[in-house]
Motif scaffolding. Sequence first.
Motif, PDB file in Angstrom:
ATOM      1  N   GLY A 195       6.911  10.576   6.108  1.00 50.31           N
ATOM      2  CA  GLY A 195       7.367   9.205   6.327  1.00 50.31           C
ATOM      3  C   GLY A 195       8.431   8.765   5.343  1.00 50.31           C
ATOM      4  N   ASN A 196       8.452   9.363   4.166  1.00 47.25           N
ATOM      5  CA  ASN A 196       9.453   9.064   3.142  1.00 47.25           C
ATOM      6  C   ASN A 196      10.409  10.235   2.939  1.00 47.25           C
ATOM      7  OD1 ASN A 196       8.677   6.472   2.520  1.00 47.25           O
ATOM      8  ND2 ASN A 196       7.295   7.090   0.879  1.00 47.25           N
ATOM      9  N   CYS A 197      10.457  11.151   3.906  1.00 49.29           N
ATOM     10  CA  CYS A 197      11.336  12.319   3.825  1.00 49.29           C
ATOM     11  C   CYS A 197      11.006  13.166   2.598  1.00 49.29           C
ATOM     12  CB  CYS A 197      12.796  11.903   3.821  1.00 49.29           C
ATOM     13  SG  CYS A 197      13.950  13.282   3.849  1.00 49.29           S
ATOM     14  N   VAL A 198       9.715  13.368   2.350  1.00 44.65           N
ATOM     15  CA  VAL A 198       9.281  14.193   1.235  1.00 44.65           C
ATOM     16  C   VAL A 198       8.579  15.415   1.823  1.00 44.65           C
ATOM     17  CG1 VAL A 198       7.761  14.331  -0.772  1.00 44.65           C
ATOM     18  CG2 VAL A 198       9.037  12.226  -0.315  1.00 44.65           C
ATOM     19  N   PHE A 199       9.220  16.569   1.682  1.00 45.69           N
ATOM     20  CA  PHE A 199       8.638  17.814   2.174  1.00 45.69           C
ATOM     21  C   PHE A 199       9.299  18.935   1.399  1.00 45.69           C
ATOM     22  CE2 PHE A 199       7.919  21.423   4.923  1.00 45.69           C
ATOM     23  CZ  PHE A 199       6.652  21.181   5.442  1.00 45.69           C
ATOM     24  N   GLY A 200       8.491  19.713   0.678  1.00 46.18           N
ATOM     25  CA  GLY A 200       9.098  20.769  -0.107  1.00 46.18           C
ATOM     26  C   GLY A 200       8.110  21.737  -0.703  1.00 46.18           C
ATOM     27  N   GLU A 201       8.670  22.632  -1.493  1.00 51.66           N
ATOM     28  CA  GLU A 201       7.883  23.675  -2.136  1.00 51.66           C
ATOM     29  C   GLU A 201       8.473  23.934  -3.514  1.00 51.66           C
ATOM     30  OE1 GLU A 201       6.770  27.235   0.194  1.00 51.66           O
ATOM     31  OE2 GLU A 201       7.855  28.328  -1.377  1.00 51.66           O
ATOM     32  N   ALA A 202       7.602  24.018  -4.492  1.00 45.95           N
ATOM     33  CA  ALA A 202       8.034  24.329  -5.856  1.00 45.95           C
ATOM     34  C   ALA A 202       7.275  25.558  -6.337  1.00 45.95           C
ATOM     35  CB  ALA A 202       7.765  23.147  -6.786  1.00 45.95           C
ATOM     36  N   ALA A 203       7.878  26.273  -7.256  1.00 44.93           N
ATOM     37  CA  ALA A 203       7.234  27.421  -7.891  1.00 44.93           C
ATOM     38  C   ALA A 203       7.550  27.357  -9.375  1.00 44.93           C
ATOM     39  CB  ALA A 203       7.733  28.723  -7.286  1.00 44.93           C
ATOM     40  N   TYR A 204       6.595  27.823 -10.171  1.00 48.03           N
ATOM     41  CA  TYR A 204       6.758  27.798 -11.624  1.00 48.03           C
ATOM     42  C   TYR A 204       6.229  29.110 -12.170  1.00 48.03           C
ATOM     43  CZ  TYR A 204       6.557  25.772 -16.354  1.00 48.03           C
ATOM     44  OH  TYR A 204       6.738  25.477 -17.685  1.00 48.03           O
ATOM     45  N   ARG A 205       7.099  29.800 -12.895  1.00 49.24           N
ATOM     46  CA  ARG A 205       6.710  31.088 -13.466  1.00 49.24           C
ATOM     47  C   ARG A 205       7.520  31.303 -14.731  1.00 49.24           C
ATOM     48  NH1 ARG A 205       4.938  36.315 -10.396  1.00 49.24           N
ATOM     49  NH2 ARG A 205       3.882  34.644  -9.366  1.00 49.24           N
ATOM     50  N   ASP A 206       6.839  31.691 -15.796  1.00 53.32           N
ATOM     51  CA  ASP A 206       7.487  31.990 -17.078  1.00 53.32           C
ATOM     52  C   ASP A 206       8.381  30.843 -17.548  1.00 53.32           C
ATOM     53  OD1 ASP A 206       6.264  34.530 -17.086  1.00 53.32           O
ATOM     54  OD2 ASP A 206       7.904  35.381 -15.905  1.00 53.32           O
ATOM     55  N   GLY A 207       7.906  29.617 -17.352  1.00 55.54           N
ATOM     56  CA  GLY A 207       8.634  28.447 -17.825  1.00 55.54           C
ATOM     57  C   GLY A 207       9.793  28.002 -16.959  1.00 55.54           C
ATOM     58  N   THR A 208       9.982  28.634 -15.803  1.00 53.12           N
ATOM     59  CA  THR A 208      11.090  28.281 -14.923  1.00 53.12           C
ATOM     60  C   THR A 208      10.560  27.631 -13.647  1.00 53.12           C
ATOM     61  OG1 THR A 208      12.410  30.113 -15.766  1.00 53.12           O
ATOM     62  CG2 THR A 208      13.077  29.179 -13.651  1.00 53.12           C
ATOM     63  N   MET A 241       0.840  -1.182   0.000  1.00 54.40           N
ATOM     64  CA  MET A 241       0.000   0.000   0.000  1.00 54.40           C
ATOM     65  C   MET A 241       0.885   1.245   0.000  1.00 54.40           C
ATOM     66  SD  MET A 241      -3.391   0.602   1.883  1.00 54.40           S
ATOM     67  CE  MET A 241      -4.329   2.003   1.434  1.00 54.40           C
ATOM     68  N   ALA A 242       0.493   2.213  -0.754  1.00 52.08           N
ATOM     69  CA  ALA A 242       1.272   3.439  -0.912  1.00 52.08           C
ATOM     70  C   ALA A 242       1.171   4.338   0.314  1.00 52.08           C
ATOM     71  CB  ALA A 242       0.770   4.201  -2.134  1.00 52.08           C
ATOM     72  N   ASN A 243       2.254   5.057   0.578  1.00 51.11           N
ATOM     73  CA  ASN A 243       2.187   6.201   1.487  1.00 51.11           C
ATOM     74  C   ASN A 243       1.647   7.351   0.649  1.00 51.11           C
ATOM     75  OD1 ASN A 243       3.410   4.659   3.434  1.00 51.11           O
ATOM     76  ND2 ASN A 243       5.307   5.819   3.468  1.00 51.11           N
ATOM     77  N   TRP A 244       0.814   8.173   1.249  1.00 52.28           N
ATOM     78  CA  TRP A 244       0.176   9.246   0.497  1.00 52.28           C
ATOM     79  C   TRP A 244       0.888  10.568   0.718  1.00 52.28           C
ATOM     80  CZ3 TRP A 244      -2.935   7.958  -3.239  1.00 52.28           C
ATOM     81  CH2 TRP A 244      -3.561   6.715  -3.179  1.00 52.28           C
ATOM     82  N   CYS A 245       1.211  11.216  -0.377  1.00 54.93           N
ATOM     83  CA  CYS A 245       1.830  12.533  -0.377  1.00 54.93           C
ATOM     84  C   CYS A 245       0.714  13.568  -0.538  1.00 54.93           C
ATOM     85  CB  CYS A 245       2.820  12.630  -1.541  1.00 54.93           C
ATOM     86  SG  CYS A 245       3.678  14.203  -1.660  1.00 54.93           S
ATOM     87  N   SER A 246       0.636  14.505   0.392  1.00 56.93           N
ATOM     88  CA  SER A 246      -0.364  15.574   0.324  1.00 56.93           C
ATOM     89  C   SER A 246       0.193  16.722  -0.505  1.00 56.93           C
ATOM     90  CB  SER A 246      -0.692  16.074   1.723  1.00 56.93           C
ATOM     91  OG  SER A 246      -1.265  15.046   2.485  1.00 56.93           O
ATOM     92  N   GLY A 250       1.264  30.175 -13.902  1.00 56.03           N
ATOM     93  CA  GLY A 250       2.285  29.740 -12.959  1.00 56.03           C
ATOM     94  C   GLY A 250       1.639  29.074 -11.757  1.00 56.03           C
ATOM     95  N   PHE A 251       2.466  28.673 -10.808  1.00 53.89           N
ATOM     96  CA  PHE A 251       1.925  28.078  -9.592  1.00 53.89           C
ATOM     97  C   PHE A 251       2.919  28.137  -8.447  1.00 53.89           C
ATOM     98  CE2 PHE A 251       3.715  24.346 -11.887  1.00 53.89           C
ATOM     99  CZ  PHE A 251       4.619  23.877 -10.942  1.00 53.89           C
ATOM    100  N   ARG A 252       2.393  27.947  -7.271  1.00 53.25           N
ATOM    101  CA  ARG A 252       3.164  27.701  -6.055  1.00 53.25           C
ATOM    102  C   ARG A 252       2.622  26.401  -5.488  1.00 53.25           C
ATOM    103  NH1 ARG A 252       3.186  30.859  -0.464  1.00 53.25           N
ATOM    104  NH2 ARG A 252       4.567  29.430   0.580  1.00 53.25           N
ATOM    105  N   TYR A 253       3.527  25.489  -5.148  1.00 51.09           N
ATOM    106  CA  TYR A 253       3.158  24.095  -4.891  1.00 51.09           C
ATOM    107  C   TYR A 253       3.842  23.603  -3.625  1.00 51.09           C
ATOM    108  CZ  TYR A 253       3.163  19.071  -6.354  1.00 51.09           C
ATOM    109  OH  TYR A 253       3.022  17.719  -6.451  1.00 51.09           O
ATOM    110  N   ASN A 254       3.066  23.141  -2.660  1.00 47.83           N
ATOM    111  CA  ASN A 254       3.606  22.551  -1.438  1.00 47.83           C
ATOM    112  C   ASN A 254       3.260  21.069  -1.409  1.00 47.83           C
ATOM    113  OD1 ASN A 254       2.812  25.516  -0.802  1.00 47.83           O
ATOM    114  ND2 ASN A 254       4.375  24.983   0.689  1.00 47.83           N
ATOM    115  N   TYR A 255       4.211  20.255  -0.964  1.00 44.66           N
ATOM    116  CA  TYR A 255       3.972  18.819  -0.894  1.00 44.66           C
ATOM    117  C   TYR A 255       4.623  18.248   0.362  1.00 44.66           C
ATOM    118  CZ  TYR A 255       8.539  19.080  -3.196  1.00 44.66           C
ATOM    119  OH  TYR A 255       9.833  19.388  -3.521  1.00 44.66           O
ATOM    120  N   SER A 256       4.009  17.153   0.858  1.00 40.03           N
ATOM    121  CA  SER A 256       4.480  16.587   2.113  1.00 40.03           C
ATOM    122  C   SER A 256       4.114  15.114   2.240  1.00 40.03           C
ATOM    123  CB  SER A 256       3.857  17.367   3.281  1.00 40.03           C
ATOM    124  OG  SER A 256       4.175  16.772   4.508  1.00 40.03           O
TER     125      SER A 256
END
Length: 162
Positions: free
Chosen positions: A93-106, A1-6, A84-90
């Motif tokens: 349990g698998n050491c996944v915690f971060g933030e991404a941003a996307y603007r003008d293709g970057t 069963m998968a761990n779920w990333c929010s 564009g976007f601002r993206y938080n994920y967590s």
Amino acid sequence: MANWCSNTVEFIGEHSQFEELGRLFKAMATKEKKERRGQLPPFAEVDSGYLFEIRWEGGVLYYETKWSPNTEVIVAIADHFKIGFRYNYSEPGNCVFGEAAYRDGTLTDVALDWDDIAAYDFDEDTDTYRFENQNYDSSEEILEKLLERKKAIRKLQGLNNG
């Protein structure tokens, strides 16, 4: 069963684009409930990173993925709608915690790693997390502090390299 990333995505664009996004995500949520399986937008050119438990509320997308974030899918959505976007994920349990941003293709993505996570401990006797000589009831506040520090370091490094 998968761990779920929010995952939480705040899109940046024109009001009319949000109406189209809302229609897309509401249709995906309806299809998910009907088919009882994760969804991808019809224009996505990937076959992974399915969205589960999709909710579109007040211009913000909330959903779950298996194990890790699906940044590639979110970039495909942003490119499709030219936004564009601002993206938080967590998924701690698998050491996944971060933030991404996307603007003008970057795309910029700052995520914690195992060394960052090793900066705090769980004290079973007190049922609290210990970080920098303080106790916390939850690891979330610690993870946010660690991520803010990492973003500040990256920003300084960018200024020093540019």
